[in-house]
Design an enzyme around this catalytic site. Structure first.
Site, mmCIF file in Angstrom:
data_model
loop_
_atom_site.group_PDB
_atom_site.id
_atom_site.type_symbol
_atom_site.label_atom_id
_atom_site.label_comp_id
_atom_site.label_asym_id
_atom_site.label_seq_id
_atom_site.Cartn_x
_atom_site.Cartn_y
_atom_site.Cartn_z
ATOM 1 N N ASN A 1 -2.668 6.893 8.978
ATOM 2 C CA ASN A 1 -2.089 6.400 10.231
ATOM 3 C C ASN A 1 -1.233 7.438 10.947
ATOM 4 O O ASN A 1 -1.140 7.442 12.164
ATOM 5 C CB ASN A 1 -1.264 5.138 9.953
ATOM 6 C CG ASN A 1 -0.426 5.221 8.699
ATOM 7 O OD1 ASN A 1 -0.921 5.508 7.616
ATOM 8 N ND2 ASN A 1 0.868 5.005 8.845
ATOM 9 N N CYS B 1 12.771 6.008 9.968
ATOM 10 C CA CYS B 1 14.207 5.814 10.151
ATOM 11 C C CYS B 1 14.631 4.628 9.306
ATOM 12 O O CYS B 1 14.129 3.538 9.491
ATOM 13 C CB CYS B 1 14.471 5.534 11.624
ATOM 14 S SG CYS B 1 16.196 5.511 12.031
HETATM 15 N N1 PLP Z 1 -2.405 0.276 6.311
HETATM 16 C C1 PLP Z 1 -2.326 1.180 7.301
HETATM 17 C C2 PLP Z 1 -3.025 2.501 7.139
HETATM 18 C C3 PLP Z 1 -1.613 0.901 8.462
HETATM 19 O O1 PLP Z 1 -1.536 1.816 9.436
HETATM 20 C C4 PLP Z 1 -0.968 -0.355 8.580
HETATM 21 C C5 PLP Z 1 -0.174 -0.691 9.787
HETATM 22 O O2 PLP Z 1 0.786 -0.069 10.100
HETATM 23 C C6 PLP Z 1 -1.076 -1.274 7.527
HETATM 24 C C7 PLP Z 1 -1.805 -0.918 6.415
HETATM 25 C C8 PLP Z 1 -0.410 -2.614 7.571
HETATM 26 O O3 PLP Z 1 -1.083 -3.493 8.442
HETATM 27 P P1 PLP Z 1 -0.388 -4.821 8.987
HETATM 28 O O4 PLP Z 1 0.500 -4.409 10.103
HETATM 29 O O5 PLP Z 1 -1.526 -5.681 9.439
HETATM 30 O O6 PLP Z 1 0.352 -5.468 7.872
#
Ligand code: PLP
Length: 367
Positions: free
Chosen positions: A138, A311
């Protein structure tokens, strides 16, 4: 002044199709587990969405277990592991914070996991029951070698769980699903609502009741289904599948932006730039220009990006993802993430580039 939103990896804007599907589902009444007409209409909404999410994931609809999002899906998958879980420090906290007994997979400086280290780990630790590996990160957009990791898992007789949240909609998931045992996805990264996601499991009947109760979702995850959220998820999945071809243009725009940023500031560091990446993600750092300053100045200029640093309790800490890659503190504290959507325009990126360059210049003048 219209705002420029470049934080799609955090949450993509709600698609009109999803909003419409949710509004229609909210007008219904009843419980999808009831056998009367009202209940059956609710059930039909859930099953339609299940088919749409399955089509996006490349799996059978019976494999889709709806959850409240990917955090829950990841947590349930980690809870289901019959033994220690191997994972790298680049994984999302919803993986790392839910592992009971963790074995660390080393990371390469480009942001990919070290496959040779994984192979050794699996040989030396035969008690490892599951490997958790994200399809794409992400923060950096770095795409992981899932095919190769899956082959190692298969040879070692170990389960593979793939967090496919960021890759969903941007690239096909069928090749991943063919090679893993479970996979997580979430609606709000593809233009659906927050609060709806899925754990995709090969044989739900063989899974334990991870949340026990009324037996919904094939007994894996009980609880009356969030029908409007699920309907919005299904509509977003349908729209995302329809628009999958649009990401090539996004990649071109991302690459042109990267070149333009480098032309203006040659010392720029592109984190993960040496590895295959998602088409929409750019993690960039200018040493000496803290990400907190940059994101604040950009926000004042009407542009939303996120900092590559977390943060907590008012203290800015280096991002664990960048730390796991071995990125030094100077770069980690300056890293920002620019994540585009399908409808980001050249004009949006020009506004970003101008405000970003001004901020770098102003910081240098004042230092
Ligand atoms: N896994 C990854 C790679 C993510 O980017 C996110 C969201 O930030 C999540 C899991 C968690 O998803 P959710 O916001 O649906 O709980």
């Amino acid at each position: 002044m219209t705002r420029v939103y470049l934080d799609h990896n955090a949450s993509a804007p709600l698609r009109p199709e999803a909003a419409e599907a949710m509004t229609a589902a909210m007008a219904l009444r009843g419980n999808p587990s009831s056998v009367h007409g009202e209940g059956r209409a609710m059930r039909a909404e859930v099953e339609r969405a299940r088919a749409d999410v399955a089509a996006l994931a490349g799996c059978d609809p019976a494999s889709v277990v709806f959850t409240s999002g990917a955090t829950e899906a990841n947590a349930l998958a980690m809870k289901a592991s019959p033994g220690p879980v191997a994972a790298a420090g680049i994984e999302h906290p919803s993986i790392l914070e839910n592992i009971g007994d963790m074995r660390a997979i080393a990371c390469l400086p480009d942001g990919r996991i070290d496959l040779a280290a994984l192979e050794t780990l699996l040989k030396e630790s035969p008690d490892i029951a599951t490997v958790a590996l994200m399809a794409a990160n992400n923060e950096t957009g770095v795409v992981q070698p899932v095919t190769e990791a899956a082959a190692l898992c298969r040879a070692a007789g170990v389960r593979l769980h793939v967090d496919a949240v960021q890759q969903a909609g941007k690239a096909g998931l069928a090749a991943i699903w063919d090679r893993c045992d479970s996979m997580s996805v979430t609606a709000h990264k593809i233009g659906g609502p927050t609060g709806a996601g899925a754990l995709i499991v090969r044989d739900p009947g063989a899974w334990p009741a991870l949340i026990a109760g009324g037996g919904q979702e094939q007994r894996v995850r009980a609880g009356t289904e969030n029908v409007p959220g699920i309907a919005g998820f299904g509509a977003a999945a349908r729209a995302a599948a329809r628009e999958a071809d649009g990401w090539a243009g996004v990649r071109d725009r991302r690459d042109r932006l990267e070149t333009a940023m480098r032309d203006r500031v040659p010392e720029i560091c592109i984190v993960g730039g040496g590895a295959p990446r998602l088409p929409n993600t750019l993690c960039a750092a200018v040493p000496g220009v803290p990400s907190a300053l940059m994101t604040m100045r950009l926000d004042l200029a009407g542009i939303a990006v996120s900092a590559g640093s977390a943060c907590s309790s008012g203290k800015v800490a280096a991002s664990p993802v960048l730390s796991a890659m071995g990125v030094g503190p100077e770069i980690a504290q300056s890293a920002i993430r620019i994540s585009q959507g399908l409808y980001t325009t050249e004009r949006d990126l020009e506004r970003f580039l101008a405000a970003w360059s001004d901020t770098v210049a102003a910081k240098r003048r004042n230092s």
